[in-house]
Design an enzyme around this catalytic site. Structure first.
Site, PDB file in Angstrom:
ATOM      1  CB  CYS A   1       6.529  -8.662  10.772  1.00  0.00           C
ATOM      2  SG  CYS A   1       5.394  -9.862  11.708  1.00  0.00           S
TER       3      CYS A   1
ATOM      4  CD  GLU B   1       5.652 -15.796  10.147  1.00  0.00           C
ATOM      5  OE1 GLU B   1       6.713 -15.822  10.227  1.00  0.00           O
ATOM      6  OE2 GLU B   1       4.953 -15.400  11.273  1.00  0.00           O
TER       7      GLU B   1
HETATM    8  N1  ACO Z   1      -6.143  -0.239  -0.019  1.00  0.00           N
HETATM    9  C1  ACO Z   1      -6.256  -0.609  -1.011  1.00  0.00           C
HETATM   10  N2  ACO Z   1      -5.136  -1.279  -1.762  1.00  0.00           N
HETATM   11  C2  ACO Z   1      -3.775  -0.983  -0.955  1.00  0.00           C
HETATM   12  C3  ACO Z   1      -3.796  -0.433   0.186  1.00  0.00           C
HETATM   13  C4  ACO Z   1      -5.029   0.139   0.777  1.00  0.00           C
HETATM   14  N3  ACO Z   1      -5.251   0.559   1.949  1.00  0.00           N
HETATM   15  N4  ACO Z   1      -2.782  -0.708   0.557  1.00  0.00           N
HETATM   16  C5  ACO Z   1      -1.809  -1.162  -0.092  1.00  0.00           C
HETATM   17  N5  ACO Z   1      -2.489  -1.322  -1.309  1.00  0.00           N
HETATM   18  C6  ACO Z   1      -2.043  -2.158  -2.682  1.00  0.00           C
HETATM   19  C7  ACO Z   1      -2.388  -1.256  -3.625  1.00  0.00           C
HETATM   20  O1  ACO Z   1      -2.533  -1.931  -4.881  1.00  0.00           O
HETATM   21  C8  ACO Z   1      -0.668  -0.491  -3.883  1.00  0.00           C
HETATM   22  O2  ACO Z   1      -0.565  -0.145  -5.093  1.00  0.00           O
HETATM   23  P1  ACO Z   1      -1.278   1.167  -5.782  1.00  0.00           P
HETATM   24  O3  ACO Z   1      -0.909   2.338  -4.531  1.00  0.00           O
HETATM   25  O4  ACO Z   1      -0.234   1.215  -6.839  1.00  0.00           O
HETATM   26  O5  ACO Z   1      -2.489   0.877  -6.133  1.00  0.00           O
HETATM   27  C9  ACO Z   1      -0.030  -1.825  -3.605  1.00  0.00           C
HETATM   28  O6  ACO Z   1      -0.723  -2.530  -2.430  1.00  0.00           O
HETATM   29  C10 ACO Z   1       1.379  -1.227  -2.721  1.00  0.00           C
HETATM   30  O7  ACO Z   1       1.087  -0.078  -1.880  1.00  0.00           O
HETATM   31  P2  ACO Z   1       2.196   0.575  -0.965  1.00  0.00           P
HETATM   32  O8  ACO Z   1       1.920   1.961  -1.160  1.00  0.00           O
HETATM   33  O9  ACO Z   1       3.696   0.112  -1.858  1.00  0.00           O
HETATM   34  O10 ACO Z   1       2.339  -0.172   0.378  1.00  0.00           O
HETATM   35  P3  ACO Z   1       2.354   0.643   1.777  1.00  0.00           P
HETATM   36  O11 ACO Z   1       3.587   1.326   1.828  1.00  0.00           O
HETATM   37  O12 ACO Z   1       1.041   1.294   2.053  1.00  0.00           O
HETATM   38  O13 ACO Z   1       2.630  -0.831   2.615  1.00  0.00           O
HETATM   39  C11 ACO Z   1       1.907  -2.318   3.948  1.00  0.00           C
HETATM   40  C12 ACO Z   1       1.615  -1.754   2.526  1.00  0.00           C
HETATM   41  C13 ACO Z   1       3.315  -2.660   4.531  1.00  0.00           C
HETATM   42  C14 ACO Z   1       1.001  -3.808   4.025  1.00  0.00           C
HETATM   43  C15 ACO Z   1       1.281  -1.289   4.955  1.00  0.00           C
HETATM   44  O14 ACO Z   1      -0.162  -1.127   4.546  1.00  0.00           O
HETATM   45  C16 ACO Z   1       1.238  -1.622   6.246  1.00  0.00           C
HETATM   46  O15 ACO Z   1       2.386  -1.416   6.990  1.00  0.00           O
HETATM   47  N6  ACO Z   1       0.178  -2.113   6.881  1.00  0.00           N
HETATM   48  C17 ACO Z   1       0.017  -2.341   8.566  1.00  0.00           C
HETATM   49  C18 ACO Z   1       0.992  -3.673   8.977  1.00  0.00           C
HETATM   50  C19 ACO Z   1       0.459  -5.096   8.101  1.00  0.00           C
HETATM   51  O16 ACO Z   1      -0.612  -5.371   7.655  1.00  0.00           O
HETATM   52  N7  ACO Z   1       1.555  -5.591   7.171  1.00  0.00           N
HETATM   53  C20 ACO Z   1       1.342  -6.660   6.729  1.00  0.00           C
HETATM   54  C21 ACO Z   1       1.073  -8.071   7.492  1.00  0.00           C
HETATM   55  S1  ACO Z   1       1.367  -9.417   6.728  1.00  0.00           S
HETATM   56  C22 ACO Z   1       3.037  -9.917   7.022  1.00  0.00           C
HETATM   57  O17 ACO Z   1       3.703  -9.300   7.771  1.00  0.00           O
HETATM   58  C23 ACO Z   1       3.640 -11.024   6.229  1.00  0.00           C
END
Ligand code: ACO
Ligand code: ZN
Length: 497
Positions: free
Chosen positions: A353, A387
């Protein structure tokens, strides 16, 4: 990005025909699909729960084609009683726990009456056309949606007297009384399921009985107020509170401010309870063993569940290591995000996760977490992959990471006039060949020419890279990682000392 219906999002209600007729405020019931106003538009929504409040009856709605984190309680006036509602099919949609059967609105909270993830939902397509027009493997089941970020507060809680009862012990080997929940005829009671999630065992959710309703409205966490997106199995008593208080260092939770303040005055923890294995001037990473720090890791899972609607989130923390990213202030190391990783992954996953706390999202921290996970795989000499299934946001972030890194590597190879192959990319970046291949396909970089397959870089991608290079991005400096792969005995999955 404003919350809106998106193509390919999961639909409400079961498949197959349902009876339709008019309903009234007194006959509409859990499981009905009605037309409900959202953002000025009438939308199909399934009623998941009904409650009577001081300001009148309210209905908890899951909207057609909206991510579940946009579910909400709506007042009667937002439901269109001039249109037919679709009634739950008495056989197919029968509640698993015997609740929600009454046709009149119940006085107490009633939980939804069927599986949250129906068969076939996950099979529906995901890729948001707005994000990428390319075909990607279907790793997920929902769409990106924005969510108002958490709001910072200016007041730090004042210190109180004695520490609260739960969570501030740094247990090494806590005695486990795991509640076994029997699957009788394939059914779980909701209470038993939640108790199971809360008290032990795997957090793999029972596909037939999911807690569908967000149960915590607001969380005070350090200087932030967080507004949870999804259900999280905090004890029932906490769900009655308007706000719960979480110590940002030891992650213990409190339903009232007084006990929280008392706890804060005693709590001495200022960083996650593990070794700091990475530090630069921006972030630190700590490695925490789920078995040695069970309470802390469980509390972390409880927090993360509020923002993850993930199929499997492990509450049985023993088999996992947690890599926690923090930012430092004079008060201590503040939790920014983390990823968990199985001590032994039979499927070769390097992340179970992953989460960036909402107040830090979209600032590049997710990219750092993902990079860190691949740097660990490089040190281990293994290929890694997250995962599955990925969440909508997980998929977006991974696609971005894979694309950026593969493109960068190919351009470097080009400059040096070196040949590249999928295997070479895979081993250099510690990504699985499957992830590399999917990325190349999605970016249209793989061509077959005269029976040979070749990698080409479209001009448009080179231009895009020039543009994004101007964005100041941060990276993990691999040489600063102070880490050796820990050794575990297979049976105990604990430290091999
Ligand atoms: N909308 C569009 N693109 C997005 C978004 C969004 N809301 N969030 C991330 N991205 C993409 C973009 O391309 C972004 O790059 P950019 O900002 O240069 O365009 C890239 O992802 C990386 O973004 P970060 O800012 O580095 O990512 P963030 O710190 O927001 O973390 C994460 C991403 C961990 C998935 C976060 O959204 C989160 O915690 N979500 C809730 C929990 C979740 O869904 N976790 C993943 C489950 S899957 C698993 O656990 C294996
Ligand atoms: Zn504390």
């Amino acid at each position: 990005m404003s919350p809106s219906a998106l193509n390919g999002e999961t639909a409400v209600g079961p498949e197959g025909p349902r009876q339709k007729s008019r309903a009234t405020i007194d006959t509409i019931r859990v499981g009905c699909i009605a037309m409900v106003e959202k953002d000025g538009q009438a939308r199909r929504a399934e009623i998941l729960s009904i409650r009577d409040t001081k300001s009148g009856r309210q209905f908890y709605c899951n909207f057609d084609n909206f991510n579940k984190r946009l579910d909400e309680w709506v007042p009667v006036k937002r439901i269109d009683f001039d249109q037919d509602v679709e009634w739950p099919n008495p056989e197919k949609d029968k509640p698993k726990d015997g609740k929600g059967k009454n046709s009149t609105a119940p006085k107490r909270k009633v939980v939804g009456n069927k599986a949250q993830k129906r068969p076939g939902k996950r099979e529906q397509s995901v890729a948001s056309e707005a994000v990428t027009p390319h075909p990607w493997p279907d790793f997920t089941d929902s769409q990106p949606q924005s969510k108002a970020p958490s709001t910072p507060r200016d007041l730090e809680p004042k210190a109180g007297e004695t520490p609260g009862a739960n969570g501030d012990d740094m247990d090494v080997d806590e005695d486990e009384s795991t509640l076994e929940v029997k699957k009788e005829g394939g059914g779980f009671s909701r209470e038993a399921e939640i108790e199971k999630l809360r008290t032990g065992g795997s957090m793999t959710q029972n596909p037939t009985e999911l807690a569908r309703i967000r149960n915590i409205s607001k969380v005070q966490f350090g200087q932030w107020d967080l507004f949870p997106w999804y259900f999280s199995p905090y004890p029932e008593a906490f769900t009655q509170e308007d706000v719960i208080f979480i110590c940002e260092f030891c992650l213990s939770y409190y339903g009232d401010k007084k006990s929280f303040c008392r706890h804060r005055s005693k709590c001495t923890l200022q960083h996650p309870p593990g070794n700091e294995i990475y530090r630069d001037d921006y972030v630190s990473f700590f490695e925490i063993d789920g078995r040695r720090q069970r309470t802390w890791c469980r509390n972390l899972c409880l927090i993360s569940k509020m923002f993850l609607d993930h199929k499997t989130l492990y509450y049985d923390v023993d088999p996992f290591l947690f890599y926690v990213m923090t930012q430092k202030s004079e008060k201590g190391h503040h939790l920014v995000g983390y990823f968990s990783k199985e001590k032994e992954s039979a499927d070769g996953y390097n992340v179970a996760c992953i989460l960036t706390l909402p107040q830090y999202q979209r600032k590049g921290f997710g990219r750092l977490l993902i990079q860190f996970s691949y740097e660990l795989s490089k040190i281990e000499g293994k290929l890694g992959s997250p995962e599955k299934p990925l969440s909508d946001l997980g998929l977006l972030s991974y696609r971005q990471y894979w694309s950026e890194n593969i493109l960068e590597l190919l351009l470097e190879c080009n400059e040096r006039d070196e040949k590249s192959s999928i295997e070479q990319i895979s081993s250099t970046l510690a990504m699985t060949t499957q992830d590399v291949e999917h990325t190349l396909q999605a970016l249209k970089m793989q061509v077959y020419h005269k029976g040979e397959h070749k990698l080409v870089i479209p001009e448009s991608l080179i231009k895009l890279r020039e543009k994004t290079k101007q964005k100041q991005k941060r990276f993990i400096a691999p040489e600063r990682i102070q880490w050796k792969p820990p050794v575990f005995t297979a049976s105990s999955r604990t430290w091999g000392w």
